[in-house]
Design a protein around this motif. Sequence first.
Motif, PDB file in Angstrom:
ATOM      1  N   GLU A  21       0.945  -1.035   0.024  1.00 32.77           N
ATOM      2  CA  GLU A  21       0.252  -0.540  -0.401  1.00 32.77           C
ATOM      3  C   GLU A  21       1.015   1.346  -0.043  1.00 32.77           C
ATOM      4  O   GLU A  21       0.415   2.067  -0.735  1.00 32.77           O
ATOM      5  N   THR A  22       2.043   1.407   0.896  1.00 35.96           N
ATOM      6  CA  THR A  22       2.817   2.155   0.640  1.00 35.96           C
ATOM      7  C   THR A  22       3.490   2.762  -0.946  1.00 35.96           C
ATOM      8  O   THR A  22       3.526   3.506  -1.191  1.00 35.96           O
ATOM      9  N   ILE A  23       4.005   1.596  -1.288  1.00 38.35           N
ATOM     10  CA  ILE A  23       4.170   1.355  -2.443  1.00 38.35           C
ATOM     11  C   ILE A  23       3.667   2.505  -3.649  1.00 38.35           C
ATOM     12  O   ILE A  23       3.668   2.923  -4.139  1.00 38.35           O
ATOM     13  N   HIS A  24       2.248   1.302  -3.530  1.00 30.03           N
ATOM     14  CA  HIS A  24       0.477   1.805  -4.114  1.00 30.03           C
ATOM     15  C   HIS A  24       1.206   3.792  -4.131  1.00 30.03           C
ATOM     16  O   HIS A  24       0.606   4.176  -4.941  1.00 30.03           O
ATOM     17  N   LYS A  25       0.586   3.812  -2.666  1.00 29.96           N
ATOM     18  CA  LYS A  25       0.730   5.899  -2.231  1.00 29.96           C
ATOM     19  C   LYS A  25       2.184   6.799  -3.247  1.00 29.96           C
ATOM     20  O   LYS A  25       1.601   7.040  -3.407  1.00 29.96           O
ATOM     21  N   VAL A  26       3.031   6.676  -2.894  1.00 29.77           N
ATOM     22  CA  VAL A  26       3.586   6.495  -3.070  1.00 29.77           C
ATOM     23  C   VAL A  26       3.979   6.749  -4.522  1.00 29.77           C
ATOM     24  O   VAL A  26       4.402   7.946  -5.389  1.00 29.77           O
ATOM     25  N   GLU A  27       3.376   5.824  -5.837  1.00 28.82           N
ATOM     26  CA  GLU A  27       3.461   5.537  -6.990  1.00 28.82           C
ATOM     27  C   GLU A  27       1.874   7.252  -6.955  1.00 28.82           C
ATOM     28  O   GLU A  27       2.534   7.705  -8.349  1.00 28.82           O
ATOM     29  N   LEU A  28       1.111   6.843  -6.591  1.00 25.53           N
ATOM     30  CA  LEU A  28       0.145   8.094  -7.338  1.00 25.53           C
ATOM     31  C   LEU A  28       0.767   9.112  -6.585  1.00 25.53           C
ATOM     32  O   LEU A  28       0.674  10.039  -7.543  1.00 25.53           O
ATOM     33  N   VAL A  29       1.644   9.556  -5.610  1.00 23.90           N
ATOM     34  CA  VAL A  29       1.834  11.091  -5.290  1.00 23.90           C
ATOM     35  C   VAL A  29       2.704  11.453  -6.337  1.00 23.90           C
ATOM     36  O   VAL A  29       2.943  12.438  -6.622  1.00 23.90           O
ATOM     37  N   THR A  30       3.667  10.697  -7.352  1.00 24.79           N
ATOM     38  CA  THR A  30       4.570  10.924  -7.454  1.00 24.79           C
ATOM     39  C   THR A  30       4.230  11.620  -9.059  1.00 24.79           C
ATOM     40  O   THR A  30       4.374  11.940 -10.185  1.00 24.79           O
ATOM     41  N   LEU A  31       2.699  10.516  -9.310  1.00 24.56           N
ATOM     42  CA  LEU A  31       1.926  11.622 -10.746  1.00 24.56           C
ATOM     43  C   LEU A  31       1.232  12.768 -10.419  1.00 24.56           C
ATOM     44  O   LEU A  31       0.736  12.720 -11.767  1.00 24.56           O
ATOM     45  N   LEU A  32       0.977  13.267  -9.612  1.00 26.00           N
ATOM     46  CA  LEU A  32       0.465  14.525  -9.145  1.00 26.00           C
ATOM     47  C   LEU A  32       1.284  15.965  -9.943  1.00 26.00           C
ATOM     48  O   LEU A  32      -0.226  16.532 -10.975  1.00 26.00           O
ATOM     49  N   SER A  33       2.730  15.432 -10.672  1.00 25.00           N
ATOM     50  CA  SER A  33       2.448  17.008 -11.207  1.00 25.00           C
ATOM     51  C   SER A  33       1.770  16.833 -12.789  1.00 25.00           C
ATOM     52  O   SER A  33       1.916  17.724 -13.427  1.00 25.00           O
ATOM     53  N   TYR A  34       1.600  15.407 -12.925  1.00 23.61           N
ATOM     54  CA  TYR A  34       1.397  15.178 -14.556  1.00 23.61           C
ATOM     55  C   TYR A  34       0.153  16.270 -14.857  1.00 23.61           C
ATOM     56  O   TYR A  34      -0.396  16.461 -15.249  1.00 23.61           O
TER      57      TYR A  34
ATOM     58  N   LYS B 255       1.272  18.379   3.161  1.00 25.49           N
ATOM     59  CA  LYS B 255       1.194  16.975   3.780  1.00 25.49           C
ATOM     60  C   LYS B 255      -0.525  16.657   3.936  1.00 25.49           C
ATOM     61  O   LYS B 255      -0.904  15.439   3.351  1.00 25.49           O
ATOM     62  N   GLU B 256      -0.935  17.135   4.926  1.00 29.46           N
ATOM     63  CA  GLU B 256      -3.063  17.117   4.802  1.00 29.46           C
ATOM     64  C   GLU B 256      -3.515  17.285   3.330  1.00 29.46           C
ATOM     65  O   GLU B 256      -4.463  16.723   3.496  1.00 29.46           O
ATOM     66  N   SER B 257      -3.040  18.132   2.605  1.00 29.35           N
ATOM     67  CA  SER B 257      -3.820  17.783   1.553  1.00 29.35           C
ATOM     68  C   SER B 257      -3.561  16.801   0.522  1.00 29.35           C
ATOM     69  O   SER B 257      -4.398  16.274  -0.297  1.00 29.35           O
ATOM     70  N   THR B 258      -1.988  16.412   0.951  1.00 26.92           N
ATOM     71  CA  THR B 258      -2.073  15.113  -0.058  1.00 26.92           C
ATOM     72  C   THR B 258      -1.801  13.893   0.553  1.00 26.92           C
ATOM     73  O   THR B 258      -2.824  13.383  -0.447  1.00 26.92           O
ATOM     74  N   LYS B 259      -2.605  14.020   1.854  1.00 26.92           N
ATOM     75  CA  LYS B 259      -3.162  12.942   2.378  1.00 26.92           C
ATOM     76  C   LYS B 259      -4.837  12.868   1.460  1.00 26.92           C
ATOM     77  O   LYS B 259      -5.550  11.487   1.559  1.00 26.92           O
ATOM     78  N   ASN B 260      -5.286  13.810   1.846  1.00 26.90           N
ATOM     79  CA  ASN B 260      -7.027  14.420   1.395  1.00 26.90           C
ATOM     80  C   ASN B 260      -6.887  13.745  -0.249  1.00 26.90           C
ATOM     81  O   ASN B 260      -7.740  13.099  -0.357  1.00 26.90           O
ATOM     82  N   ILE B 261      -6.374  14.005  -1.302  1.00 23.69           N
ATOM     83  CA  ILE B 261      -6.102  13.966  -2.070  1.00 23.69           C
ATOM     84  C   ILE B 261      -5.934  12.455  -2.338  1.00 23.69           C
ATOM     85  O   ILE B 261      -7.050  11.375  -3.440  1.00 23.69           O
ATOM     86  N   LEU B 262      -5.336  11.202  -1.233  1.00 24.71           N
ATOM     87  CA  LEU B 262      -4.512  10.428  -1.224  1.00 24.71           C
ATOM     88  C   LEU B 262      -5.687   9.583  -1.200  1.00 24.71           C
ATOM     89  O   LEU B 262      -6.413   8.425  -2.016  1.00 24.71           O
TER      90      LEU B 262
END
Length: 451
Positions: free
Chosen positions: A58-71, A148-155
């Motif tokens: 789940e951690t790897i999946h979340k990190v993968e999603l966070v790295t795609l936010l700039s796109y 950080k809170e905004s990132t958690k909300n998007i996830l």
Amino acid sequence: MAGDILTVVPLYQGPHISRIRLMAESPKKPASPLKPLVPSMTKLTTIETKRIMSVLDETIHKVELVTLLSYVTSNKEDLENVLGEDITKAVREHQDLCRVLLDHISYLQEEERRLQGEDFEEEPWLQDHRSSLELQKSRLSPLMQQVKESTKNILRLLLTNSQATRLFQTQALGISAGAQSLIDSLIELRGFLFEKLLTSPMEARDKAQFIQDITKRNMRNQEVIEGLENELAERMKTRAAEVEKENFVVRELKNHLHQVLKFSENSLLRTKQEAEKQQKTDFRASQARVAKIQQEMLQLQSQFHNLVNENWEAEQALRKKKYKVETEIENWIQKYDMEMGEKQEEYEELDSIHKEEKAQLAELRLRHNVLVEEFAQIREERERYAKKRMEDEQELLRMVRAATLIQAVWKGYLARSMLRSKKKKRGKGKAKDKKGKKGKGKGKKGAKGKK
């Protein structure tokens, strides 16, 4: 933690988390010497180990999603209809927060670099500026917490929307070296941890013993290698003698090459003389070009002075206009003060009227309270009357239902009794018919006997 670190990172396109298997990927036919290094189990059996691996996946999946936010932030218009309003709004707020944070950090870095270049440390204005910078640094932590809170909300929104998650992973077009390194490290850590969880204590001891045996075998092989290296040195000596013979041939070839080089030097001198002639002609042409450019520079300087004079005249006109506007503003302020005085007097009059009406309102409230008490008594009496009337209606309804039930039962009883009487009559008629048929049969048998 990984989601907090990679809140604002470049785009990353990595393997989908569903492609990471929960079993050890061992070859179909493992080599027999490496059999002790391969765990006997291929699946996790205990709940604790499965939970550990699910947390890491789940951690790897979340990190993968966070790295795609700039796109997503760079292609909001294309993906707005697919992602939905909630995710688009959260991504837009996250982008604004990140932009504010980055601007604030860049401003602080520039100010620190500028202060490091200053030599006057005892200046009071410089100390005040540094204290203000420290205050601004202390304000960075709540801003980072908001990011950080905004990132958690998007996830959270993405994990509840599978279509948006798939869109994130299929629309990636760029790769960041930092994100690539982090994802690869997490996947490598997952492999090590998975292998560690599959290995039992007995297998760990066997593995250590196997490594010791391999080390001893390696030492023996090293001794063999040293013997072979000695043999190689002897053969290299013989090879050196052969090389000396070949070097003699090479020297003769070098002499021949030297003669060739002398011939090439003569041709090089001729080409050099021709190049110098060409250089002189080019130099004359460049001097003429420089003179032309200098004339153009003089013309541009004259144009620059003319523009400066025109701008000075425009500035004087704007200064006069500014003075005129300031005088008008002062007049408006005076007019405002006069009008506010009149409004204050009017307000005081209205305040006195309000106080009188307030006293009248208090009297009316006292009267209203008395009327409310009377109305409550009347409403209680009406409720008692309505309750009694409802009870009477219910009693009448029960009596009507009982009467209809009795009538229905009586009608059913009458119908059943009539059916019984009809059945009895039909039974008697059938019995008479049967007796008549039997008499006719006997008459026919007697006639046959007479014949």
